[in-house]
Design a protein around this motif. Structure first.
Motif, PDB file in Angstrom:
ATOM      1  N   ALA A 146     -16.203  49.685  71.164  1.00  0.00           N
ATOM      2  CA  ALA A 146     -15.297  50.657  71.774  1.00  0.00           C
ATOM      3  C   ALA A 146     -16.047  51.622  72.684  1.00  0.00           C
ATOM      4  O   ALA A 146     -17.273  51.789  72.587  1.00  0.00           O
ATOM      5  N   VAL A 147     -15.296  52.264  73.577  1.00  0.00           N
ATOM      6  CA  VAL A 147     -15.874  53.297  74.431  1.00  0.00           C
ATOM      7  C   VAL A 147     -16.374  54.430  73.542  1.00  0.00           C
ATOM      8  O   VAL A 147     -15.664  54.913  72.658  1.00  0.00           O
ATOM      9  N   GLN A 148     -17.589  54.856  73.757  1.00  0.00           N
ATOM     10  CA  GLN A 148     -18.173  55.901  72.921  1.00  0.00           C
ATOM     11  C   GLN A 148     -17.563  57.261  73.253  1.00  0.00           C
ATOM     12  O   GLN A 148     -17.347  57.585  74.424  1.00  0.00           O
ATOM     13  N   PRO A 149     -17.279  58.076  72.247  1.00  0.00           N
ATOM     14  CA  PRO A 149     -16.699  59.395  72.504  1.00  0.00           C
ATOM     15  C   PRO A 149     -17.711  60.368  73.075  1.00  0.00           C
ATOM     16  O   PRO A 149     -18.917  60.278  72.793  1.00  0.00           O
ATOM     17  N   VAL A 150     -17.203  61.298  73.869  1.00  0.00           N
ATOM     18  CA  VAL A 150     -18.027  62.360  74.449  1.00  0.00           C
ATOM     19  C   VAL A 150     -17.268  63.674  74.319  1.00  0.00           C
ATOM     20  O   VAL A 150     -16.059  63.686  74.103  1.00  0.00           O
ATOM     21  N   SER A 151     -17.994  64.775  74.458  1.00  0.00           N
ATOM     22  CA  SER A 151     -17.337  66.085  74.443  1.00  0.00           C
ATOM     23  C   SER A 151     -17.427  66.731  75.818  1.00  0.00           C
ATOM     24  O   SER A 151     -18.358  66.466  76.593  1.00  0.00           O
ATOM     25  N   LEU A 152     -16.473  67.584  76.099  1.00  0.00           N
ATOM     26  CA  LEU A 152     -16.465  68.307  77.362  1.00  0.00           C
ATOM     27  C   LEU A 152     -17.688  69.210  77.469  1.00  0.00           C
ATOM     28  O   LEU A 152     -18.317  69.300  78.536  1.00  0.00           O
ATOM     29  N   LEU A 153     -18.049  69.855  76.380  1.00  0.00           N
ATOM     30  CA  LEU A 153     -19.192  70.770  76.392  1.00  0.00           C
ATOM     31  C   LEU A 153     -20.488  70.040  76.709  1.00  0.00           C
ATOM     32  O   LEU A 153     -21.271  70.475  77.567  1.00  0.00           O
ATOM     33  N   ALA A 154     -20.725  68.915  76.041  1.00  0.00           N
ATOM     34  CA  ALA A 154     -21.968  68.175  76.269  1.00  0.00           C
ATOM     35  C   ALA A 154     -22.044  67.578  77.662  1.00  0.00           C
ATOM     36  O   ALA A 154     -23.112  67.536  78.275  1.00  0.00           O
ATOM     37  N   GLU A 155     -20.911  67.132  78.191  1.00  0.00           N
ATOM     38  CA  GLU A 155     -20.907  66.446  79.483  1.00  0.00           C
ATOM     39  C   GLU A 155     -20.903  67.398  80.672  1.00  0.00           C
ATOM     40  O   GLU A 155     -21.403  67.054  81.747  1.00  0.00           O
ATOM     41  N   THR A 156     -20.319  68.568  80.513  1.00  0.00           N
ATOM     42  CA  THR A 156     -20.173  69.475  81.657  1.00  0.00           C
ATOM     43  C   THR A 156     -20.860  70.826  81.466  1.00  0.00           C
ATOM     44  O   THR A 156     -21.019  71.569  82.434  1.00  0.00           O
ATOM     45  N   GLY A 157     -21.218  71.150  80.218  1.00  0.00           N
ATOM     46  CA  GLY A 157     -21.777  72.472  79.946  1.00  0.00           C
ATOM     47  C   GLY A 157     -20.718  73.558  79.887  1.00  0.00           C
ATOM     48  O   GLY A 157     -21.046  74.739  79.722  1.00  0.00           O
ATOM     49  N   ARG A 158     -19.446  73.180  79.996  1.00  0.00           N
ATOM     50  CA  ARG A 158     -18.356  74.148  79.988  1.00  0.00           C
ATOM     51  C   ARG A 158     -17.753  74.260  78.592  1.00  0.00           C
ATOM     52  O   ARG A 158     -17.358  73.265  78.003  1.00  0.00           O
ATOM     53  N   ARG A 159     -17.685  75.472  78.085  1.00  0.00           N
ATOM     54  CA  ARG A 159     -17.029  75.722  76.793  1.00  0.00           C
ATOM     55  C   ARG A 159     -15.617  76.231  77.077  1.00  0.00           C
ATOM     56  O   ARG A 159     -15.444  77.334  77.598  1.00  0.00           O
ATOM     57  N   VAL A 160     -14.645  75.434  76.726  1.00  0.00           N
ATOM     58  CA  VAL A 160     -13.231  75.754  76.976  1.00  0.00           C
ATOM     59  C   VAL A 160     -12.537  75.991  75.644  1.00  0.00           C
ATOM     60  O   VAL A 160     -12.628  75.162  74.730  1.00  0.00           O
ATOM     61  N   ALA A 161     -11.839  77.093  75.514  1.00  0.00           N
ATOM     62  CA  ALA A 161     -11.108  77.399  74.288  1.00  0.00           C
ATOM     63  C   ALA A 161      -9.849  76.540  74.203  1.00  0.00           C
ATOM     64  O   ALA A 161      -9.197  76.280  75.225  1.00  0.00           O
ATOM     65  N   PRO A 162      -9.470  76.102  72.996  1.00  0.00           N
ATOM     66  CA  PRO A 162      -8.240  75.313  72.853  1.00  0.00           C
ATOM     67  C   PRO A 162      -7.021  76.014  73.449  1.00  0.00           C
ATOM     68  O   PRO A 162      -6.161  75.359  74.061  1.00  0.00           O
ATOM     69  N   GLU A 163      -6.936  77.336  73.293  1.00  0.00           N
ATOM     70  CA  GLU A 163      -5.782  78.060  73.813  1.00  0.00           C
ATOM     71  C   GLU A 163      -5.696  77.975  75.338  1.00  0.00           C
ATOM     72  O   GLU A 163      -4.598  77.923  75.900  1.00  0.00           O
ATOM     73  N   ALA A 164      -6.854  77.956  76.006  1.00  0.00           N
ATOM     74  CA  ALA A 164      -6.859  77.865  77.469  1.00  0.00           C
ATOM     75  C   ALA A 164      -6.363  76.501  77.931  1.00  0.00           C
ATOM     76  O   ALA A 164      -5.573  76.391  78.878  1.00  0.00           O
TER      77      ALA A 164
END
Length: 243
Positions: A146-164
């Motif tokens: 399967a396609v390996q999972p990634v996170s937005l933080l690790a891939e872009t350096g951007r920390r986005v809050a769930p509420e945003a």
């Protein structure tokens, strides 16, 4: 970003699953309602699989009562994935590396950033959306091919809050939903294909009983995956896709 008119909004500190909560409250709602779970204790993915969702990641569901035939209602997986593509692009400020994987995943730099799960409950549709904002499951929790999972933080350096992301997604979904209701699937399909991963490349589509390997040609007007195999051109309604 303004919350869209006509859509309810509730934020829960903890919930077993936003889709399960959506099913519980569906019969009490007067209109479409978004649910954000800041912590999920029993998150689920497609085919009943567990979905790893630590605090800080995104888990939300939209509950609505569509009036169309079931095959049309199911096309909202494309509406939702497009809306999520729009929302992630908006909160990051850049769509670079984002792509859509049939039938309902969002990829970032080739890895799985998000998944979408549609469930039908007593005449209501529940659209569950999970996004790896700060953390992704380890490779040991994923099928070998399967396609390996990634996170937005690790891939872009951007920390986005769930509420945003919640605010951005509700707004983008309302726009895509309005277009779908007014103009049908054709413009949604065209927009989805413009962001699709691996068009023109060889992929594998596996159902419960068979495997098809071929060139990913398009998605047809019913939302089927169209593969050109060595034997024929096939339209596949439901499958797991591997690259």
């Amino acid at each position: 970003m303004a919350w869209p008119e006509g859509y309810g909004r509730r934020v829960l500190a903890e919930v077993d699953s936003t889709n399960a909560e959506g099913a519980r409250i569906a019969g009490t709602l007067a209109g479409p309602e978004w649910i954000l779970g800041l912590r999920q204790t029993a998150a689920r993915g497609r085919r009943g699989r567990a979905w790893v969702n630590p605090p800080g990641n995104f888990a939300a569901s939209l509950v609505m009562r569509p009036s169309e035939a079931p095959e049309v209602v199911a096309l909202r997986s494309f509406v939702a994935s497009l809306a999520l593509y729009d929302a992630v692009s908006a909160v990051v400020g850049d769509a670079t590396g984002l792509a859509l994987k049939w039938p309902n995943d969002v990829l970032l730099h080739g890895g799985k950033l998000a998944g979408i799960l549609l469930e039908s409950v007593a005449g209501h549709l529940v659209i569950g959306i999970g996004v790896n904002l700060i953390a992704a499951p380890g490779a040991e929790l994923v099928e070998p091919e399967a396609v390996q999972p990634v996170s937005l933080l690790a891939e872009t350096g951007r920390r986005v809050a769930p509420e945003a992301l919640f605010e951005a997604l509700a707004a983008s979904y309302a726009l895509r939903e309005a277009a779908f209701v007014a103009y049908g699937f054709a413009p949604i399909r065209e927009a989805w294909l413009s962001h699709a991963a691996r068009i023109g490349e060889e992929i594998v589509a596996r159902t419960g009983s068979s495997e098809h390997r071929g060139t990913f040609e398009t998605v047809d007007e019913r939302g089927n995956l169209v593969l050109k195999t060595s034997e024929a051109r096939r339209a596949i309604a439901a499958a797991d896709v591997f690259f």
